[in-house]
Write a protein that holds these residues in place. Sequence first.
Motif, PDB file in Angstrom:
ATOM      1  N   ALA A  95       0.836  -1.204   0.000  1.00 52.90           N
ATOM      2  CA  ALA A  95       0.000   0.000   0.000  1.00 52.90           C
ATOM      3  C   ALA A  95       0.869   1.252   0.000  1.00 52.90           C
ATOM      4  N   ARG A  96       1.949   1.222   0.803  1.00 49.68           N
ATOM      5  CA  ARG A  96       2.865   2.362   0.833  1.00 49.68           C
ATOM      6  C   ARG A  96       3.516   2.574  -0.531  1.00 49.68           C
ATOM      7  N   ALA A  97       3.930   1.479  -1.159  1.00 46.91           N
ATOM      8  CA  ALA A  97       4.574   1.573  -2.470  1.00 46.91           C
ATOM      9  C   ALA A  97       3.628   2.160  -3.504  1.00 46.91           C
ATOM     10  N   ALA A  98       2.361   1.754  -3.437  1.00 48.74           N
ATOM     11  CA  ALA A  98       1.380   2.250  -4.403  1.00 48.74           C
ATOM     12  C   ALA A  98       1.096   3.736  -4.228  1.00 48.74           C
ATOM     13  N   GLU A  99       1.320   4.253  -3.027  1.00 50.06           N
ATOM     14  CA  GLU A  99       1.054   5.666  -2.753  1.00 50.06           C
ATOM     15  C   GLU A  99       2.171   6.582  -3.235  1.00 50.06           C
ATOM     16  N   HIS A 100       3.359   6.031  -3.457  1.00 48.50           N
ATOM     17  CA  HIS A 100       4.486   6.875  -3.838  1.00 48.50           C
ATOM     18  C   HIS A 100       4.299   7.460  -5.235  1.00 48.50           C
ATOM     19  N   SER A 101       4.628   8.716  -5.369  1.00 46.70           N
ATOM     20  CA  SER A 101       4.575   9.388  -6.668  1.00 46.70           C
ATOM     21  C   SER A 101       5.870   9.135  -7.428  1.00 46.70           C
ATOM     22  N   LYS A 102       5.894   9.592  -8.664  1.00 49.09           N
ATOM     23  CA  LYS A 102       7.117   9.494  -9.450  1.00 49.09           C
ATOM     24  C   LYS A 102       8.259  10.225  -8.751  1.00 49.09           C
ATOM     25  N   GLU A 103       7.957  11.376  -8.169  1.00 51.91           N
ATOM     26  CA  GLU A 103       8.983  12.138  -7.456  1.00 51.91           C
ATOM     27  C   GLU A 103       9.481  11.372  -6.234  1.00 51.91           C
ATOM     28  N   ASP A 104       8.561  10.705  -5.525  1.00 49.08           N
ATOM     29  CA  ASP A 104       8.966   9.894  -4.379  1.00 49.08           C
ATOM     30  C   ASP A 104       9.925   8.797  -4.814  1.00 49.08           C
ATOM     31  N   TRP A 105       9.576   8.115  -5.914  1.00 52.71           N
ATOM     32  CA  TRP A 105      10.432   7.027  -6.380  1.00 52.71           C
ATOM     33  C   TRP A 105      11.797   7.537  -6.818  1.00 52.71           C
ATOM     34  N   ALA A 106      11.819   8.717  -7.400  1.00 54.11           N
ATOM     35  CA  ALA A 106      13.105   9.296  -7.781  1.00 54.11           C
ATOM     36  C   ALA A 106      13.972   9.521  -6.547  1.00 54.11           C
ATOM     37  N   LYS A 107      13.368   9.993  -5.463  1.00 55.25           N
ATOM     38  CA  LYS A 107      14.107  10.191  -4.214  1.00 55.25           C
ATOM     39  C   LYS A 107      14.579   8.856  -3.642  1.00 55.25           C
ATOM     40  N   ILE A 108      13.682   7.884  -3.675  1.00 54.97           N
ATOM     41  CA  ILE A 108      14.027   6.552  -3.155  1.00 54.97           C
ATOM     42  C   ILE A 108      15.221   5.981  -3.911  1.00 54.97           C
ATOM     43  N   MET A 109      15.167   6.064  -5.212  1.00 54.94           N
ATOM     44  CA  MET A 109      16.232   5.481  -6.017  1.00 54.94           C
ATOM     45  C   MET A 109      17.545   6.244  -5.862  1.00 54.94           C
ATOM     46  N   ALA A 110      17.472   7.576  -5.743  1.00 51.53           N
ATOM     47  CA  ALA A 110      18.684   8.366  -5.538  1.00 51.53           C
ATOM     48  C   ALA A 110      19.315   8.039  -4.184  1.00 51.53           C
ATOM     49  N   GLU A 111      18.480   7.902  -3.174  1.00 51.56           N
ATOM     50  CA  GLU A 111      18.961   7.543  -1.846  1.00 51.56           C
ATOM     51  C   GLU A 111      19.614   6.160  -1.865  1.00 51.56           C
ATOM     52  N   ALA A 112      18.965   5.232  -2.560  1.00 50.97           N
ATOM     53  CA  ALA A 112      19.506   3.877  -2.641  1.00 50.97           C
ATOM     54  C   ALA A 112      20.815   3.845  -3.425  1.00 50.97           C
ATOM     55  N   ALA A 113      20.897   4.633  -4.495  1.00 51.56           N
ATOM     56  CA  ALA A 113      22.119   4.665  -5.298  1.00 51.56           C
ATOM     57  C   ALA A 113      23.298   5.197  -4.487  1.00 51.56           C
ATOM     58  N   ASP A 114      23.053   6.235  -3.714  1.00 50.11           N
ATOM     59  CA  ASP A 114      24.114   6.787  -2.868  1.00 50.11           C
ATOM     60  C   ASP A 114      24.569   5.758  -1.832  1.00 50.11           C
ATOM     61  N   TRP A 115      23.614   5.057  -1.259  1.00 44.79           N
ATOM     62  CA  TRP A 115      23.937   4.015  -0.269  1.00 44.79           C
ATOM     63  C   TRP A 115      24.745   2.897  -0.906  1.00 44.79           C
ATOM     64  N   ARG A 116      24.356   2.464  -2.109  1.00 38.64           N
ATOM     65  CA  ARG A 116      25.088   1.389  -2.793  1.00 38.64           C
ATOM     66  C   ARG A 116      26.519   1.805  -3.093  1.00 38.64           C
ATOM     67  N   LEU A 117      26.694   3.053  -3.471  1.00 37.04           N
ATOM     68  CA  LEU A 117      28.037   3.551  -3.783  1.00 37.04           C
ATOM     69  C   LEU A 117      28.945   3.452  -2.560  1.00 37.04           C
ATOM     70  N   ARG A 118      28.399   3.827  -1.415  1.00 35.87           N
ATOM     71  CA  ARG A 118      29.197   3.782  -0.186  1.00 35.87           C
ATOM     72  C   ARG A 118      29.379   2.353   0.317  1.00 35.87           C
ATOM     73  N   LEU A 119      28.379   1.494   0.076  1.00 34.41           N
ATOM     74  CA  LEU A 119      28.504   0.089   0.458  1.00 34.41           C
ATOM     75  C   LEU A 119      29.611  -0.601  -0.338  1.00 34.41           C
ATOM     76  N   THR A 120      29.584  -0.437  -1.655  1.00 27.00           N
ATOM     77  CA  THR A 120      30.597  -1.089  -2.478  1.00 27.00           C
ATOM     78  C   THR A 120      31.985  -0.514  -2.216  1.00 27.00           C
ATOM     79  N   ALA A 121      32.045   0.765  -1.893  1.00 28.22           N
ATOM     80  CA  ALA A 121      33.340   1.363  -1.576  1.00 28.22           C
ATOM     81  C   ALA A 121      33.913   0.742  -0.302  1.00 28.22           C
ATOM     82  N   ALA A 122      33.069   0.546   0.693  1.00 23.76           N
ATOM     83  CA  ALA A 122      33.524  -0.072   1.944  1.00 23.76           C
ATOM     84  C   ALA A 122      33.958  -1.512   1.692  1.00 23.76           C
ATOM     85  N   PHE A 123      33.199  -2.229   0.899  1.00 19.62           N
ATOM     86  CA  PHE A 123      33.538  -3.625   0.583  1.00 19.62           C
ATOM     87  C   PHE A 123      34.855  -3.702  -0.171  1.00 19.62           C
ATOM     88  N   ASP A 124      35.022  -2.839  -1.196  1.00 21.37           N
ATOM     89  CA  ASP A 124      36.243  -2.852  -2.003  1.00 21.37           C
ATOM     90  C   ASP A 124      37.471  -2.464  -1.183  1.00 21.37           C
TER      91      ASP A 124
END
Length: 261
Positions: free
Chosen positions: A151-180
Amino acid sequence: MSYSVGQVSGFAGITVRTLHHYDKAGLLSPGDRSPAGYRLYNDADLSRLQQILFYRELGFPLDEIATILEDPQANALDHLRARHRLLNDQISKLQRLVEVAEQAMEVQQTGVELSPEERFEVFGEVTFDLTYATQAHLKWQHRESYQRSMARAAEHSKEDWAKIMAEAADWRLRLTAAFDAGVPADGERAMGLAEEHRQHIARWFTPCPTDVHGRIADGFVTDPRAFALAVPPTEQRPGLAPYLRTAVHANAVRRSPADDA
């Protein structure tokens, strides 16, 4: 042995009307007659009927079947090869239709109400695997937490998803950097990244206490489709999923239940 129309219809699994049609079309005319004048099928007729039904099952039109059976020069193998190519083309087209249907199902299963163009623009490489989404839906559809998340996912707008994905991308960048960089999975830096991931889920989808987060992380190791939702395949490294799982469980150990809110 001779057989009536009704008898042939019964053991051949076709209707009397079909047999009459074959007769009128000149494709299969009974070769015998009863003393009362009724047409009867003999063994040769049944052999021809078997051939007709074989070609019909492959989708041959009746006029082409007639050509194959009547023309001594007709090469049945050439006809079969052509039909084989046609059937393969039809299979390919049907497979594409299946994929389109699966994509439509995927949208419904994930609860993401975006157009295909918006989904591509927002998600890019991060996609929802149909089989994984469907299995998750069947497994968890009656759970309140799953329903709340969808239900929460269905409520998100395109702008919300853009924020979610940007936040996730930044997190992945820092995760892989720590792993490497060889940062310990149970160290402060890795545990901090695990905690960010937990809060990301809680902020955008559903409450995520550490025990739930641990089960999610376990799934990253046992099911590549689950891990692909967090880290796209092109950004993955061998050992990254177990690394994140270790960090998640280490983070859970250092936290108290009161910290899960």
